[in-house]
Design a protein around this motif. Structure first.
Motif, mmCIF file in Angstrom:
data_model
loop_
_atom_site.group_PDB
_atom_site.id
_atom_site.type_symbol
_atom_site.label_atom_id
_atom_site.label_comp_id
_atom_site.label_asym_id
_atom_site.label_seq_id
_atom_site.Cartn_x
_atom_site.Cartn_y
_atom_site.Cartn_z
ATOM 1 N N GLY A 64 0.790 -1.215 0.000
ATOM 2 C CA GLY A 64 0.000 0.000 0.000
ATOM 3 C C GLY A 64 0.824 1.267 0.000
ATOM 4 N N THR A 65 2.105 1.174 0.321
ATOM 5 C CA THR A 65 2.939 2.357 0.382
ATOM 6 C C THR A 65 3.760 2.570 -0.882
ATOM 7 O OG1 THR A 65 4.781 1.123 1.361
ATOM 8 C CG2 THR A 65 3.168 2.096 2.876
ATOM 9 N N LEU A 66 3.674 1.625 -1.813
ATOM 10 C CA LEU A 66 4.520 1.694 -2.990
ATOM 11 C C LEU A 66 3.717 1.958 -4.251
ATOM 12 C CD1 LEU A 66 6.795 -1.415 -2.295
ATOM 13 C CD2 LEU A 66 7.310 0.976 -1.801
ATOM 14 N N ALA A 67 4.375 2.555 -5.238
ATOM 15 C CA ALA A 67 3.792 2.679 -6.570
ATOM 16 C C ALA A 67 4.408 1.600 -7.438
ATOM 17 C CB ALA A 67 4.107 4.057 -7.156
ATOM 18 N N TRP A 68 3.582 0.946 -8.218
ATOM 19 C CA TRP A 68 4.061 -0.161 -9.044
ATOM 20 C C TRP A 68 3.916 0.182 -10.519
ATOM 21 C CZ3 TRP A 68 6.082 -4.426 -6.566
ATOM 22 C CH2 TRP A 68 5.842 -4.514 -5.201
ATOM 23 N N ALA A 69 4.980 -0.037 -11.263
ATOM 24 C CA ALA A 69 4.912 0.136 -12.711
ATOM 25 C C ALA A 69 4.493 -1.191 -13.325
ATOM 26 C CB ALA A 69 6.271 0.570 -13.256
ATOM 27 N N GLN A 70 3.522 -1.163 -14.203
ATOM 28 C CA GLN A 70 2.986 -2.355 -14.825
ATOM 29 C C GLN A 70 3.146 -2.251 -16.334
ATOM 30 O OE1 GLN A 70 1.810 -4.980 -13.166
ATOM 31 N NE2 GLN A 70 1.937 -4.074 -11.140
ATOM 32 N N PRO A 71 2.861 -3.327 -17.059
ATOM 33 C CA PRO A 71 2.915 -3.256 -18.515
ATOM 34 C C PRO A 71 2.042 -2.135 -19.063
ATOM 35 C CG PRO A 71 2.683 -5.527 -17.784
ATOM 36 C CD PRO A 71 2.540 -4.666 -16.559
ATOM 37 N N MET A 72 2.433 -1.603 -20.212
ATOM 38 C CA MET A 72 1.702 -0.535 -20.888
ATOM 39 C C MET A 72 1.690 0.755 -20.061
ATOM 40 S SD MET A 72 -1.444 -2.713 -22.553
ATOM 41 C CE MET A 72 -1.954 -1.352 -23.600
ATOM 42 N N GLY A 73 2.694 0.953 -19.219
ATOM 43 C CA GLY A 73 2.806 2.190 -18.468
ATOM 44 C C GLY A 73 1.790 2.355 -17.363
ATOM 45 N N PHE A 74 1.182 1.280 -16.915
ATOM 46 C CA PHE A 74 0.181 1.349 -15.857
ATOM 47 C C PHE A 74 0.874 1.635 -14.531
ATOM 48 C CE2 PHE A 74 -2.832 -0.074 -12.744
ATOM 49 C CZ PHE A 74 -4.077 0.135 -13.328
ATOM 50 N N LYS A 75 0.327 2.596 -13.776
ATOM 51 C CA LYS A 75 0.880 2.947 -12.473
ATOM 52 C C LYS A 75 -0.231 3.038 -11.447
ATOM 53 C CE LYS A 75 4.840 5.556 -14.273
ATOM 54 N NZ LYS A 75 5.533 6.864 -14.285
ATOM 55 N N HIS A 76 0.094 2.717 -10.202
ATOM 56 C CA HIS A 76 -0.917 2.857 -9.161
ATOM 57 C C HIS A 76 -0.274 3.140 -7.814
ATOM 58 C CE1 HIS A 76 -0.437 -0.987 -6.925
ATOM 59 N NE2 HIS A 76 0.059 -1.396 -8.072
ATOM 60 N N TYR A 77 -1.080 3.748 -6.946
ATOM 61 C CA TYR A 77 -0.684 4.064 -5.580
ATOM 62 C C TYR A 77 -1.818 3.650 -4.655
ATOM 63 C CZ TYR A 77 2.801 7.117 -7.795
ATOM 64 O OH TYR A 77 3.825 7.609 -8.554
ATOM 65 N N GLY A 78 -1.469 3.248 -3.450
ATOM 66 C CA GLY A 78 -2.477 2.831 -2.497
ATOM 67 C C GLY A 78 -2.902 1.389 -2.711
ATOM 68 N N HIS A 79 -3.824 0.933 -1.850
ATOM 69 C CA HIS A 79 -4.179 -0.492 -1.831
ATOM 70 C C HIS A 79 -5.550 -0.650 -1.185
ATOM 71 C CE1 HIS A 79 -3.878 -4.761 -1.038
ATOM 72 N NE2 HIS A 79 -2.656 -4.822 -1.540
ATOM 73 N N PHE A 80 -6.544 -1.073 -1.982
ATOM 74 C CA PHE A 80 -7.904 -1.234 -1.470
ATOM 75 C C PHE A 80 -7.945 -2.078 -0.196
ATOM 76 C CE2 PHE A 80 -9.892 0.294 -5.377
ATOM 77 C CZ PHE A 80 -11.146 0.709 -4.945
ATOM 78 N N MET A 81 -7.380 -3.277 -0.261
ATOM 79 C CA MET A 81 -7.482 -4.203 0.871
ATOM 80 C C MET A 81 -6.807 -3.648 2.111
ATOM 81 S SD MET A 81 -6.945 -7.926 -0.932
ATOM 82 C CE MET A 81 -6.880 -8.726 0.687
ATOM 83 N N HIS A 82 -5.645 -3.033 1.920
ATOM 84 C CA HIS A 82 -4.945 -2.439 3.062
ATOM 85 C C HIS A 82 -5.814 -1.378 3.718
ATOM 86 C CE1 HIS A 82 -1.826 -0.653 5.503
ATOM 87 N NE2 HIS A 82 -2.038 0.510 4.926
ATOM 88 N N MET A 83 -6.427 -0.533 2.887
ATOM 89 C CA MET A 83 -7.257 0.527 3.424
ATOM 90 C C MET A 83 -8.454 -0.031 4.186
ATOM 91 S SD MET A 83 -8.852 3.775 1.367
ATOM 92 C CE MET A 83 -9.928 2.767 0.369
#
Length: 250
Positions: A14-33
């Motif tokens: 939940g504290t990290l941003a992850w780079a995914q294929p096709m330039g996908f990025k995300h921050y935060g985490h539903f389950m953690h929240m």
């Protein structure tokens, strides 16, 4: 002990941003929240990529509103607004949840008939697979056209009737599909029997289910009207025949 280890791993994610294929990025985490009730900001909106071609959805820190990104333009709808109106973000705004990707080229597919939400999700996955998109991986998509039975909301950050904070689920499984009471955060619910505009969505794939979408679901969708004046998180919809599904070209 096992539960503590699971929560610890969720917290780290939940504290990290992850780079995914096709330039996908995300921050935060539903389950953690949802497990912890923590709704602090995970990324400043001022640090997000606002170049043309970037599309995304998310929620403001403390669940005080919704965020949408339309071709690079960031807009927020505050839970304090009675109509769900959008405004540019403030310099200090941050997101507790965020997912986006830059799309260089779109592929368009006409929706052949009126489709319920479940029917449309099946259609979208079938079309993505036909376009050689990996359904295990996340990607952004959008829809332009007309909708029926559209129900959407904006979280307010206030305590709900159920008490507490901490979730921003969607759909019936998320706790407030169709205007059902959200036990984690108050919200303003909007119902449009007929609507026109865009759905901006994130497909989580198996890789990010429960992270960028609610656990047990793989679609996280926001609505913005054709004039780009109101926006929020979608709970329910029917896509009308003649609408266009836009998928990123692999």
């Amino acid at each position: 002990m096992k539960k503590k280890l699971i929560l610890a791993s969720i917290a780290l994610a939940g504290t990290l941003a992850w780079a995914q294929p096709m330039g996908f990025k995300h921050y935060g985490h539903f389950m953690h929240m949802m497990h912890t009730g923590e709704t602090a900001g995970q990324v400043q909106l001022s640090k997000l990529d606002t170049a043309s071609g970037v599309w995304g959805v998310g929620a403001l820190a403390d669940l005080k509103g919704e965020i949408i990104q339309v071709d690079g333009k960031l807009l927020i709808s505050l839970g304090s607004d009675a109509q769900g109106k959008v405004n540019p973000p403030k310099s200090n705004d941050s997101a507790v949840l965020w997912a986006s990707a830059k799309v260089h080229q779109w592929l368009s597919v006409k929706v052949p008939s009126d489709m319920s939400q479940a029917q449309f999700e099946t259609f979208a996955k079938e079309q993505a697979k036909a376009q050689k998109l990996d359904l295990e991986q996340p990607f952004v998509f959008r829809v332009s056209g007309d909708y029926a039975h559209l129900i959407w909301h904006v979280v307010t950050g206030e305590k709900s009737a159920g008490g507490g904070h901490g979730a921003h689920g969607h759909g019936a499984q998320g706790g407030h599909g169709g205007g059902h009471a959200n036990q984690q955060s108050g919200m303003k619910v909007f119902r449009n029997p007929q609507a026109n505009g865009q759905l901006i969505g994130v497909y989580s794939g198996a890789k990010l289910e429960g992270i960028v979408s609610h656990q047990g679901e793989r679609f996280h969708v926001h609505y913005i009207d054709k004039d780009m004046t109101v926006s929020g998180h979608v709970d329910q919809y029917t896509v009308r025949a003649g609408a266009t599904l836009w998928l990123p070209k692999n």
